[in-house]
Design an enzyme around this catalytic site. Sequence first.
Site, PDB file in Angstrom:
ATOM      1  N   GLU A 141       0.800  -1.241   0.000  1.00  0.00           N
ATOM      2  CA  GLU A 141       0.000   0.000   0.000  1.00  0.00           C
ATOM      3  C   GLU A 141       0.824   1.279   0.000  1.00  0.00           C
ATOM      4  O   GLU A 141       0.572   2.192   0.773  1.00  0.00           O
ATOM      5  CB  GLU A 141      -0.940  -0.006   1.212  1.00  0.00           C
ATOM      6  CG  GLU A 141      -1.871  -1.201   1.226  1.00  0.00           C
ATOM      7  CD  GLU A 141      -2.842  -1.201   2.412  1.00  0.00           C
ATOM      8  OE1 GLU A 141      -2.668  -0.366   3.326  1.00  0.00           O
ATOM      9  OE2 GLU A 141      -3.749  -2.035   2.410  1.00  0.00           O
ATOM     10  N   ASN A 184       2.160  -5.230  -3.114  1.00  0.00           N
ATOM     11  CA  ASN A 184       0.746  -5.533  -2.850  1.00  0.00           C
ATOM     12  C   ASN A 184      -0.016  -4.230  -2.588  1.00  0.00           C
ATOM     13  O   ASN A 184       0.480  -3.351  -1.872  1.00  0.00           O
ATOM     14  CB  ASN A 184       0.678  -6.427  -1.597  1.00  0.00           C
ATOM     15  CG  ASN A 184      -0.670  -7.059  -1.351  1.00  0.00           C
ATOM     16  OD1 ASN A 184      -1.216  -7.713  -2.235  1.00  0.00           O
ATOM     17  ND2 ASN A 184      -1.216  -6.890  -0.158  1.00  0.00           N
ATOM     18  N   HIS A 209     -10.323  -5.958  -2.381  1.00  0.00           N
ATOM     19  CA  HIS A 209     -11.424  -5.798  -1.424  1.00  0.00           C
ATOM     20  C   HIS A 209     -12.518  -5.017  -2.169  1.00  0.00           C
ATOM     21  O   HIS A 209     -12.464  -3.796  -2.267  1.00  0.00           O
ATOM     22  CB  HIS A 209     -10.967  -5.004  -0.202  1.00  0.00           C
ATOM     23  CG  HIS A 209      -9.914  -5.689   0.604  1.00  0.00           C
ATOM     24  ND1 HIS A 209     -10.177  -6.831   1.340  1.00  0.00           N
ATOM     25  CD2 HIS A 209      -8.607  -5.412   0.805  1.00  0.00           C
ATOM     26  CE1 HIS A 209      -9.059  -7.205   1.963  1.00  0.00           C
ATOM     27  NE2 HIS A 209      -8.098  -6.369   1.653  1.00  0.00           N
ATOM     28  N   GLU A 216      -6.273 -10.665  -1.323  1.00  0.00           N
ATOM     29  CA  GLU A 216      -7.102 -10.427  -0.129  1.00  0.00           C
ATOM     30  C   GLU A 216      -8.571 -10.322  -0.514  1.00  0.00           C
ATOM     31  O   GLU A 216      -9.310  -9.474  -0.013  1.00  0.00           O
ATOM     32  CB  GLU A 216      -6.655  -9.136   0.583  1.00  0.00           C
ATOM     33  CG  GLU A 216      -5.197  -9.152   0.985  1.00  0.00           C
ATOM     34  CD  GLU A 216      -4.741  -7.907   1.747  1.00  0.00           C
ATOM     35  OE1 GLU A 216      -5.620  -7.141   2.216  1.00  0.00           O
ATOM     36  OE2 GLU A 216      -3.529  -7.713   1.872  1.00  0.00           O
ATOM     37  N   ASP A 255     -12.296 -10.126  -0.973  1.00  0.00           N
ATOM     38  CA  ASP A 255     -13.616 -10.194  -0.345  1.00  0.00           C
ATOM     39  C   ASP A 255     -14.526  -9.256  -1.117  1.00  0.00           C
ATOM     40  O   ASP A 255     -14.059  -8.317  -1.758  1.00  0.00           O
ATOM     41  CB  ASP A 255     -13.599  -9.921   1.172  1.00  0.00           C
ATOM     42  CG  ASP A 255     -12.861  -8.672   1.587  1.00  0.00           C
ATOM     43  OD1 ASP A 255     -12.677  -7.760   0.754  1.00  0.00           O
ATOM     44  OD2 ASP A 255     -12.487  -8.582   2.775  1.00  0.00           O
TER      45      ASP A 255
END
Length: 460
Positions: free
Chosen positions: A163, A205, A242, A271, A273
């Site tokens: 990030e 990432n 996400h 990750e 979702d």
Amino acid sequence: MRNAKWKAATRAAFALTGVGALAAGMAMLLPGTASAGTTLGASATEKGRYFGTAVAANRLSDGAYTTILNREFNSVTPENEMKIDATEPQQGQFSYSSAERIVSHARSQGMSVRGHTLAWHSQQPGWMQNMSGSALRQAMLNHVTQVATHFRGQIVTWDVVNEAFADGSSGARRDSNLQRTGNDWIEAAFRAARAADPGAKLCYNDYNTDNWTHAKTQAVYNMVRDFKSRGVPIDCVGFQSHFNNDSPYVSNYRTTLSSFAALGVDVQVTELDIQGASATTYRSVVEDCLAVARCNGITVWGIRDSDSWRASQTPLLFNSNGSKKPAYDAVLAALNNGTTPTDPPTDPPTDPPTDPPTTPPPGQGGCTATVSVNQWTGGFVATVKVTAGSSAINGWTVGIALPSGATVTNAWNANRSGNTGSTSWTNVAYNGQVGAGQATEWGFQANGTAGTLSPACSAR
Ligand code: XIL
């Protein structure tokens, strides 16, 4: 379900040395019962991918949780336990017990581990938050070196930097204490990670990098292109993915994945979702990954909705009671139905494998094998890809002659005969059937020097 254990530890590069380690490696090769097509991990393996989840150490004592974990997944990412605040709570005092619980669980089940994350503006311990300048740069590099060295050989992929770019339209780096140490902090972290754990794949990432038209996506893309052109050691890009109402899935996601892959890096969904867990959207994400040859795995950020960091969005594949949601069925079906299209190619032709194939392309029937080697001083990991020719195959055997001094210490997704000299490898229960033009990956770790390996494939 013993079969689930070692089933698909794609490039599970456990550092094994000595007799006990060899025994452990052999144990991992015991054939199990086929479960392809019935669990996320086995189905992903059939497509040459892994299927992982974030794991919280404190849930490993929950039997319902570990039942699903062990049955369905073959890769794990510690949800918080490898972050800077967890692993170096006081400067110079390292704390690995929670992370090690997860690694040892994964290891006992034959799952591979993604390490998350070595350098990040968030979840820093207090001492680091208060640092700046060259002292912080030095502390960050020491942290990367210490943690990557501690877990050396047990982590298939590290999220080295997490990030580092700003949201919005600027395309700029995110402001942080790390960024203020100088723009080269990211590449410095990657170099330190490579030196400490040369066998691991090293990822950048981030989130909100899914939409190809977004400035943040383009900014990360430009950084990766720059790194590749200057030889900064980066192997992969993680897309957190996400997805929610503010940051929805978009249909150009596949373009994003394939465009990054065309730079010569692997891409991974790290990750995943999805707010509301739309089955259609989950299916699209899986299909997009399968359509990109270098998209080598998907990790969902938790198992049951109640395990999610965004539980109120019910974004995962299992209900809080552990039952499968429609999204689970959609993902499993996509994994089972999915093919890597060859006609017409979905990947741009500018997405070559990093290593040239060492055997000719598949002809009529039969199979071919190619190998890519990650060599470091004293050892290497070989990842072997078996590709079926124009007909489906029901099993394969790959012969590989190892140079003298090279000794296999560990292997995954294949049965082995011999660990020096002429070695012979055959499929395990779940990866022998390979569709026409499809591929499956397996691998091994060895001591010594690989040199040029020339695998020879024969099919049944
Ligand atoms: C989250 C964890 O899931 C939470 O338990 C924790 O409180 C905060 O961090 N991006 C990342 C992950 O890279 O590390 C974050 O994980 C979610 C967003």
